[in-house]
Design a protein around this motif. Structure first.
Motif, PDB file in Angstrom:
ATOM      1  N   LYS A  55       0.864  -1.191   0.000  1.00  0.00           N
ATOM      2  CA  LYS A  55       0.000   0.000   0.000  1.00  0.00           C
ATOM      3  C   LYS A  55       0.890   1.226   0.000  1.00  0.00           C
ATOM      4  O   LYS A  55       1.762   1.389   0.861  1.00  0.00           O
ATOM      5  N   LEU A  56       0.660   2.122  -0.985  1.00  0.00           N
ATOM      6  CA  LEU A  56       1.458   3.336  -1.119  1.00  0.00           C
ATOM      7  C   LEU A  56       0.532   4.553  -1.078  1.00  0.00           C
ATOM      8  O   LEU A  56      -0.411   4.647  -1.864  1.00  0.00           O
ATOM      9  N   PHE A  57       0.807   5.458  -0.175  1.00  0.00           N
ATOM     10  CA  PHE A  57      -0.009   6.660   0.015  1.00  0.00           C
ATOM     11  C   PHE A  57       0.694   7.861  -0.612  1.00  0.00           C
ATOM     12  O   PHE A  57       1.869   8.110  -0.345  1.00  0.00           O
ATOM     13  N   LEU A  58      -0.037   8.592  -1.467  1.00  0.00           N
ATOM     14  CA  LEU A  58       0.521   9.770  -2.122  1.00  0.00           C
ATOM     15  C   LEU A  58       0.174  11.015  -1.320  1.00  0.00           C
ATOM     16  O   LEU A  58      -1.000  11.247  -0.987  1.00  0.00           O
ATOM     17  N   HIS A  59       1.196  11.827  -1.033  1.00  0.00           N
ATOM     18  CA  HIS A  59       1.014  13.017  -0.203  1.00  0.00           C
ATOM     19  C   HIS A  59       1.630  14.213  -0.923  1.00  0.00           C
ATOM     20  O   HIS A  59       2.751  14.141  -1.423  1.00  0.00           O
ATOM     21  N   GLY A  60       0.891  15.310  -0.985  1.00  0.00           N
ATOM     22  CA  GLY A  60       1.405  16.515  -1.626  1.00  0.00           C
ATOM     23  C   GLY A  60       0.316  17.552  -1.771  1.00  0.00           C
ATOM     24  O   GLY A  60      -0.875  17.236  -1.726  1.00  0.00           O
TER      25      GLY A  60
END
Length: 250
Positions: A55-60
């Motif tokens: 699971k990869l969470f994108l933050h920005g």
């Protein structure tokens, strides 16, 4: 930094002749196949491989290209006009790779969690939901938006919990192919990598560019780098020497 050690997965393996059956499993009529929630690539008999989910969470900040990045990596189109993601969108990308130590292929299931910055600020439960059981956080900035780059250290500090040592930190600079309009220089990136101890990956801005067989060459460096970092973490966690034999638990 990870670039200073020997790789634990063979870089670019999926684009070699030996990987042709595995490449074919994620394509349909020479284009990237979109998989449903209960689907996975079908391999010929005798070529079944371990499935390792992440699971990869994108933050920005809003507008840096989180949704466009996922579409670029998945080979799917996005609307030409930017719209803020209203909630959480999950996209699954399958990526076969070959472990250097064992010489065996592995099928990685990458679940990208994309959440709109505005929605995350409005609804406090979204950030914990995105981080729950996450394996990596992808911190994004745009090469055409210097403010998004300058905010990275503060964003990383807020998002990483004190006990989040098991989380893989990844920084991705989007719109790198628009470097003629860049507000972030290579010197800026080098200084950031040195200060933070992380490698900055560079992504293009063309939606769907990785959708055909030829486009895979453009997205494979980032997907290879993501699974490399996660696989390395798993081996260390499992007490397996990266140069030795063995596989981390799926």
């Amino acid at each position: 930094m990870s670039s200073q050690r020997a790789p634990v997965l063979e870089p670019g393996w999926l684009l070699t002749p030996a990987a042709r059956p595995y490449l074919g499993s994620i394509l349909h009529k020479n284009r990237r196949r979109v998989f449903g929630l209960l689907e996975r690539p079908a391999l010929p008999p005798g070529l079944d491989v371990p499935l390792v989910p992440y699971k990869l969470f994108l933050h920005g900040k809003s507008g840096v290209g989180k949704t466009a990045l996922v579409a670029w990596l998945a080979g799917t189109p996005v609307p030409p006009v930017h719209h803020e993601t209203l909630g959480i969108e999950v996209t699954t990308v399958y990526w076969p790779a070959k472990a250097c130590a064992s010489g065996r292929p592995v099928l990685f299931q990458l679940r990208f969690w994309d959440c709109g910055d505005g929605a995350m600020r409005k609804f406090e439960h979204l950030l914990p939901a995105c981080k729950e059981e996450a394996d990596a956080i992808l911190f994004l900035f745009s090469f055409t938006d210097r403010a998004s780059f300058e905010e990275l250290p503060a964003q990383m500090s807020r998002a990483m919990d004190p006990d989040g040592s098991g989380l893989v930190r990844v920084v991705v600079g989007t719109k790198f192919d628009l470097s003629v309009h860049a507000d972030v220089s290579e010197q800026d990136v080098a200084a950031f990598e040195e200060a933070q101890g992380v490698r900055v990956l560079r992504a293009g801005s063309t939606p769907g560019a990785g959708g055909d067989r030829g486009g895979l060459a453009r997205v494979s460096p980032i997907l290879d780098a993501l699974v490399e970092s996660l696989w390395y973490r798993d081996q260390i966690t499992a007490g397996v020497t990266p140069e030795g034999e063995g596989s981390p638990p799926a």
